[in-house]
Design a protein around this motif. Structure first.
Motif, PDB file in Angstrom:
ATOM      1  N   ASP A 224     -44.919-114.248  54.265  1.00 50.68           N
ATOM      2  CA  ASP A 224     -46.007-115.045  54.809  1.00 50.68           C
ATOM      3  C   ASP A 224     -45.673-116.534  54.854  1.00 50.68           C
ATOM      4  OD1 ASP A 224     -45.991-115.358  52.093  1.00 50.68           O
ATOM      5  OD2 ASP A 224     -48.160-115.279  51.835  1.00 50.68           O
ATOM      6  N   SER A 225     -44.474-116.914  54.437  1.00 50.05           N
ATOM      7  CA  SER A 225     -44.040-118.304  54.559  1.00 50.05           C
ATOM      8  C   SER A 225     -43.731-118.620  56.018  1.00 50.05           C
ATOM      9  CB  SER A 225     -42.784-118.548  53.708  1.00 50.05           C
ATOM     10  OG  SER A 225     -43.002-118.228  52.363  1.00 50.05           O
ATOM     11  N   SER A 226     -43.718-119.907  56.347  1.00 52.88           N
ATOM     12  CA  SER A 226     -43.402-120.312  57.711  1.00 52.88           C
ATOM     13  C   SER A 226     -41.933-120.025  58.011  1.00 52.88           C
ATOM     14  CB  SER A 226     -43.679-121.805  57.893  1.00 52.88           C
ATOM     15  OG  SER A 226     -42.740-122.570  57.152  1.00 52.88           O
ATOM     16  N   PRO A 227     -41.563-119.897  59.291  1.00 54.72           N
ATOM     17  CA  PRO A 227     -40.143-119.676  59.622  1.00 54.72           C
ATOM     18  C   PRO A 227     -39.234-120.753  59.050  1.00 54.72           C
ATOM     19  CG  PRO A 227     -41.516-119.354  61.552  1.00 54.72           C
ATOM     20  CD  PRO A 227     -42.414-119.895  60.486  1.00 54.72           C
ATOM     21  N   LEU A 228     -39.708-122.003  59.044  1.00 57.80           N
ATOM     22  CA  LEU A 228     -38.895-123.090  58.505  1.00 57.80           C
ATOM     23  C   LEU A 228     -38.646-122.905  57.011  1.00 57.80           C
ATOM     24  CD1 LEU A 228     -37.527-125.825  59.024  1.00 57.80           C
ATOM     25  CD2 LEU A 228     -39.695-126.915  58.431  1.00 57.80           C
ATOM     26  N   MET A 229     -39.675-122.476  56.252  1.00 52.30           N
ATOM     27  CA  MET A 229     -39.521-122.268  54.820  1.00 52.30           C
ATOM     28  C   MET A 229     -38.559-121.115  54.541  1.00 52.30           C
ATOM     29  SD  MET A 229     -40.419-123.518  51.908  1.00 52.30           S
ATOM     30  CE  MET A 229     -41.971-124.403  52.067  1.00 52.30           C
ATOM     31  N   ARG A 230     -38.596-120.063  55.367  1.00 56.67           N
ATOM     32  CA  ARG A 230     -37.665-118.947  55.182  1.00 56.67           C
ATOM     33  C   ARG A 230     -36.235-119.387  55.480  1.00 56.67           C
ATOM     34  NH1 ARG A 230     -39.869-115.156  59.202  1.00 56.67           N
ATOM     35  NH2 ARG A 230     -41.775-116.364  59.400  1.00 56.67           N
ATOM     36  N   LEU A 231     -36.074-120.207  56.509  1.00 57.34           N
ATOM     37  CA  LEU A 231     -34.745-120.732  56.843  1.00 57.34           C
ATOM     38  C   LEU A 231     -34.228-121.625  55.718  1.00 57.34           C
ATOM     39  CD1 LEU A 231     -33.061-120.429  59.546  1.00 57.34           C
ATOM     40  CD2 LEU A 231     -33.766-122.758  60.046  1.00 57.34           C
ATOM     41  N   LYS A 232     -35.098-122.498  55.205  1.00 60.55           N
ATOM     42  CA  LYS A 232     -34.719-123.390  54.116  1.00 60.55           C
ATOM     43  C   LYS A 232     -34.402-122.615  52.844  1.00 60.55           C
ATOM     44  CE  LYS A 232     -35.144-127.643  55.747  1.00 60.55           C
ATOM     45  NZ  LYS A 232     -34.008-128.588  55.760  1.00 60.55           N
ATOM     46  N   GLY A 233     -35.106-121.485  52.638  1.00 60.40           N
ATOM     47  CA  GLY A 233     -34.873-120.685  51.444  1.00 60.40           C
ATOM     48  C   GLY A 233     -33.430-120.223  51.338  1.00 60.40           C
ATOM     49  N   CYS A 234     -32.865-119.757  52.455  1.00 58.79           N
ATOM     50  CA  CYS A 234     -31.463-119.325  52.461  1.00 58.79           C
ATOM     51  C   CYS A 234     -30.532-120.511  52.196  1.00 58.79           C
ATOM     52  CB  CYS A 234     -31.119-118.684  53.802  1.00 58.79           C
ATOM     53  SG  CYS A 234     -31.993-117.141  54.120  1.00 58.79           S
ATOM     54  N   GLN A 235     -30.805-121.642  52.841  1.00 54.35           N
ATOM     55  CA  GLN A 235     -29.960-122.820  52.659  1.00 54.35           C
ATOM     56  C   GLN A 235     -30.060-123.360  51.228  1.00 54.35           C
ATOM     57  OE1 GLN A 235     -31.579-125.286  55.759  1.00 54.35           O
ATOM     58  NE2 GLN A 235     -30.310-124.368  57.365  1.00 54.35           N
ATOM     59  N   THR A 236     -31.257-123.279  50.638  1.00 52.70           N
ATOM     60  CA  THR A 236     -31.440-123.731  49.260  1.00 52.70           C
ATOM     61  C   THR A 236     -30.630-122.876  48.291  1.00 52.70           C
ATOM     62  OG1 THR A 236     -33.628-124.660  49.681  1.00 52.70           O
ATOM     63  CG2 THR A 236     -33.148-124.004  47.414  1.00 52.70           C
ATOM     64  N   ALA A 237     -30.668-121.550  48.485  1.00 55.77           N
ATOM     65  CA  ALA A 237     -29.904-120.653  47.609  1.00 55.77           C
ATOM     66  C   ALA A 237     -28.412-120.956  47.687  1.00 55.77           C
ATOM     67  CB  ALA A 237     -30.180-119.201  47.988  1.00 55.77           C
ATOM     68  N   LEU A 238     -27.898-121.198  48.900  1.00 51.27           N
ATOM     69  CA  LEU A 238     -26.477-121.533  49.053  1.00 51.27           C
ATOM     70  C   LEU A 238     -26.160-122.873  48.403  1.00 51.27           C
ATOM     71  CD1 LEU A 238     -24.088-120.072  50.470  1.00 51.27           C
ATOM     72  CD2 LEU A 238     -26.285-119.142  51.148  1.00 51.27           C
ATOM     73  N   THR A 239     -27.050-123.856  48.556  1.00 56.32           N
ATOM     74  CA  THR A 239     -26.825-125.176  47.972  1.00 56.32           C
ATOM     75  C   THR A 239     -26.751-125.112  46.451  1.00 56.32           C
ATOM     76  OG1 THR A 239     -27.965-126.242  49.826  1.00 56.32           O
ATOM     77  CG2 THR A 239     -27.734-127.528  47.821  1.00 56.32           C
ATOM     78  N   ILE A 240     -27.644-124.336  45.839  1.00 51.87           N
ATOM     79  CA  ILE A 240     -27.640-124.194  44.388  1.00 51.87           C
ATOM     80  C   ILE A 240     -26.364-123.486  43.927  1.00 51.87           C
ATOM     81  CG2 ILE A 240     -28.811-123.073  42.448  1.00 51.87           C
ATOM     82  CD1 ILE A 240     -31.444-123.526  43.992  1.00 51.87           C
ATOM     83  N   ALA A 241     -25.974-122.437  44.647  1.00 50.89           N
ATOM     84  CA  ALA A 241     -24.745-121.717  44.293  1.00 50.89           C
ATOM     85  C   ALA A 241     -23.523-122.630  44.414  1.00 50.89           C
ATOM     86  CB  ALA A 241     -24.588-120.490  45.193  1.00 50.89           C
ATOM     87  N   GLU A 242     -23.503-123.488  45.437  1.00 47.52           N
ATOM     88  CA  GLU A 242     -22.385-124.420  45.604  1.00 47.52           C
ATOM     89  C   GLU A 242     -22.305-125.400  44.444  1.00 47.52           C
ATOM     90  OE1 GLU A 242     -22.008-124.740  50.476  1.00 47.52           O
ATOM     91  OE2 GLU A 242     -23.542-125.886  49.421  1.00 47.52           O
ATOM     92  N   TYR A 243     -23.448-125.842  43.947  1.00 50.49           N
ATOM     93  CA  TYR A 243     -23.437-126.771  42.819  1.00 50.49           C
ATOM     94  C   TYR A 243     -22.768-126.129  41.601  1.00 50.49           C
ATOM     95  CZ  TYR A 243     -24.995-129.285  38.697  1.00 50.49           C
ATOM     96  OH  TYR A 243     -25.018-129.939  37.492  1.00 50.49           O
ATOM     97  N   PHE A 244     -23.188-124.913  41.260  1.00 54.70           N
ATOM     98  CA  PHE A 244     -22.611-124.243  40.089  1.00 54.70           C
ATOM     99  C   PHE A 244     -21.125-123.929  40.317  1.00 54.70           C
ATOM    100  CE2 PHE A 244     -27.154-123.094  39.355  1.00 54.70           C
ATOM    101  CZ  PHE A 244     -27.283-123.699  38.101  1.00 54.70           C
ATOM    102  N   ARG A 245     -20.756-123.592  41.547  1.00 50.18           N
ATOM    103  CA  ARG A 245     -19.334-123.365  41.839  1.00 50.18           C
ATOM    104  C   ARG A 245     -18.530-124.645  41.608  1.00 50.18           C
ATOM    105  NH1 ARG A 245     -17.848-122.153  47.949  1.00 50.18           N
ATOM    106  NH2 ARG A 245     -18.617-124.300  48.082  1.00 50.18           N
ATOM    107  N   ASP A 246     -19.071-125.777  42.007  1.00 51.99           N
ATOM    108  CA  ASP A 246     -18.363-127.046  41.826  1.00 51.99           C
ATOM    109  C   ASP A 246     -18.236-127.442  40.364  1.00 51.99           C
ATOM    110  OD1 ASP A 246     -18.094-127.182  44.543  1.00 51.99           O
ATOM    111  OD2 ASP A 246     -19.743-128.591  44.856  1.00 51.99           O
ATOM    112  N   GLN A 247     -19.040-126.820  39.490  1.00 43.24           N
ATOM    113  CA  GLN A 247     -18.920-127.064  38.050  1.00 43.24           C
ATOM    114  C   GLN A 247     -17.874-126.154  37.411  1.00 43.24           C
ATOM    115  OE1 GLN A 247     -20.762-129.762  37.164  1.00 43.24           O
ATOM    116  NE2 GLN A 247     -21.302-129.600  39.336  1.00 43.24           N
ATOM    117  N   GLY A 248     -17.174-125.365  38.240  1.00 46.79           N
ATOM    118  CA  GLY A 248     -16.129-124.483  37.736  1.00 46.79           C
ATOM    119  C   GLY A 248     -16.620-123.120  37.298  1.00 46.79           C
TER     120      GLY A 248
END
Length: 441
Positions: A224-248
């Motif tokens: 029931d979220s807006s299309p923009l929020m669903r799109l951002k949700g995927c990008q947010t998950a990738l961004t968080i994963a990239e942060y932890f990857r950059d910490q080794g």
């Protein structure tokens, strides 16, 4: 969730090249899209739209002439003709840090778990720069995911991107939860995008569990979220994963689902006038899929890895669906969940014959690879001759290969099945497979 007034502290209102911002006004609302005139802002930036109940955030998703097309991050309510539109062209970005572990957030980083605000020292953009492919570390070692069928027959490497293909109700979410609890990855990032709101709480409390949640970050953007929020949700998950990857750290990313990401982009693209191309999907959908998937994988020297599982909903169990076909081409392997196996009570319902891990030959021993091929041959022989055996047209002793295959089949079926709460280490999975195919005299 943070109030809009609190969130405004994250933003800085300024114009292009430091010029003062010129506010515009709404001139039209068409479907999910707002059309504004009198202001300038780049694509991807945020604007504040005046409504009867306060100000609403919207993102610039396109323009035509001097008019901007805006997509709100929430439901369109209380919008008036000529409403004031103010661009917000600089933002602090998404908060990232170890403080996110154990938390549940929405598509733009707001907490959903009533555990208070999230304060971090670092912020990241939703769309990071792609890694030079020559700088990535090669995939050279397996990742334990706790599933016998995966560890033994479809071994996953650290940094691999693999698709989980299935229709509705075949067990995708349960399979993801089993991998979350059984993996040896140090951090798990779960993206629940476009799913039923009821399933979000069930996944967190029942499938993920207390222990699994301690090292996990859950990003939830329900249907029931807006299309923009669903799109951002995927990008947010990738961004968080990239942060932890950059910490080794070694990160396991579970994205449910890639199909909802494509559908959200389709809704946005069609709203701004992009023509449909393949079965209703505009070309921008097939451009954004690889851009999202390629963000996962291994980092450079001294950095960790993101092993990603993207679920793909095959409508009508059709593996030739446009999104399923495009995903198979850009992923490093695919795991197919069979409705026939699920109907027979075989869980996880992994169809080994139709599944493949493209990096498995690089990360396992030759003996392990030969055992995997042997199991595939047994399953193939049994499937091809099942009808003959069922009706009694085959006589025992006619073909030694068929006799051997049907002797091993019950043991292999037992090996491939696993209880939802059970987790089997990688080495044990390989030894169990060896005991089936090479029994001691």
């Amino acid at each position: 969730m943070l109030a809009l007034a609190d969130r405004l502290g994250q933003y800085k209102i300024q114009g292009l090249k430091g010029r003062p911002v010129a506010s515009g006004k709404l001139v039209r609302v068409v479907g999910l899209t707002l059309e504004a005139t009198g202001c300038r802002a780049p694509i991807g930036s945020l604007c504040l739209v005046e409504t009867m109940s306060g100000e609403m955030e919207a993102e610039v998703v396109g323009f035509s002439g001097d008019n901007l097309f805006l997509m709100p991050s929430e439901q369109i309510t209380g919008v008036l003709p000529g409403a004031k539109v103010t661009p917000l062209t600089t933002e602090a970005g998404l908060p990232v840090g170890m403080e996110l572990l154990g938390r549940v957030i929405d598509g733009v980083g707001n907490p959903l778990d009533d555990l208070g605000p999230i304060y971090t020292d670092h912020h990241a953009t939703f769309n990071s720069e792609p890694i030079n492919p020559l700088m990535r570390k090669p995939i050279s070692e397996p990742l334990d995911v706790g599933l016998k069928a995966m560890n033994g027959l479809l071994s996953v490497g650290k940094g691999q991107r693999i698709g989980l293909f299935a229709g509705s109700g075949v067990g995708k979410s349960v399979t993801l939860g089993m991998m979350t609890r059984g993996t040896t990855a140090q951090v798990v990032v779960v993206g629940l995008v476009g799913e039923r709101g009821r399933e979000v709480k069930e996944f967190i409390e029942e499938i993920l569990g207390v222990d699994g949640r301690q090292r996990s970050v859950v990003v939830a953007a329900p249907a029931d979220s807006s299309p923009l929020m669903r799109l951002k949700g995927c990008q947010t998950a990738l961004t968080i994963a990239e942060y932890f990857r950059d910490q080794g750290l070694d990160v396991l990313l579970l994205m449910d689902s890639l199909t909802r990401f494509a559908q959200a982009q389709r809704e946005i693209a069609l709203s701004v006038g992009e023509p449909p191309a393949t079965k209703g999907y505009p070309p921008s959908v097939f451009a954004k899929l690889p851009a999202l998937v390629e963000r996962a994988g291994n980092g450079g020297e001294g950095k960790g890895s993101i092993t990603a599982f993207f679920t793909v909903l095959t409508e009508g169990d059709d593996l030739q669906d446009p999104i399923a076909d495009a995903a198979r081409a850009i992923l490093d392997g695919h795991v197919v969940l069979s409705r026939e196996l699920a109907d027979a009570g075989h869980y996880p319902a992994i169809d080994v014959e139709k599944s493949v891990s493209r990096v498995m030959p690089q990360i396992v021993s030759e003996e392990h690879m030969l055992m995997s091929k042997a199991v595939r041959q047994v399953l193939s022989i049994c499937r091809k001759n099942q009808d003959l055996v069922s009706i009694g047209a085959y006589k025992l002793g006619t073909d030694p290969a068929i006799d051997s295959a049907f002797t091993l089949k019950p043991k292999i079926d037992q090996y491939l099945q696993q209880h939802m709460q059970e987790s089997v280490p990688y080495d044990m999975c390989v030894n169990m497979l060896k005991s089936i195919l090479q029994p001691e005299e």
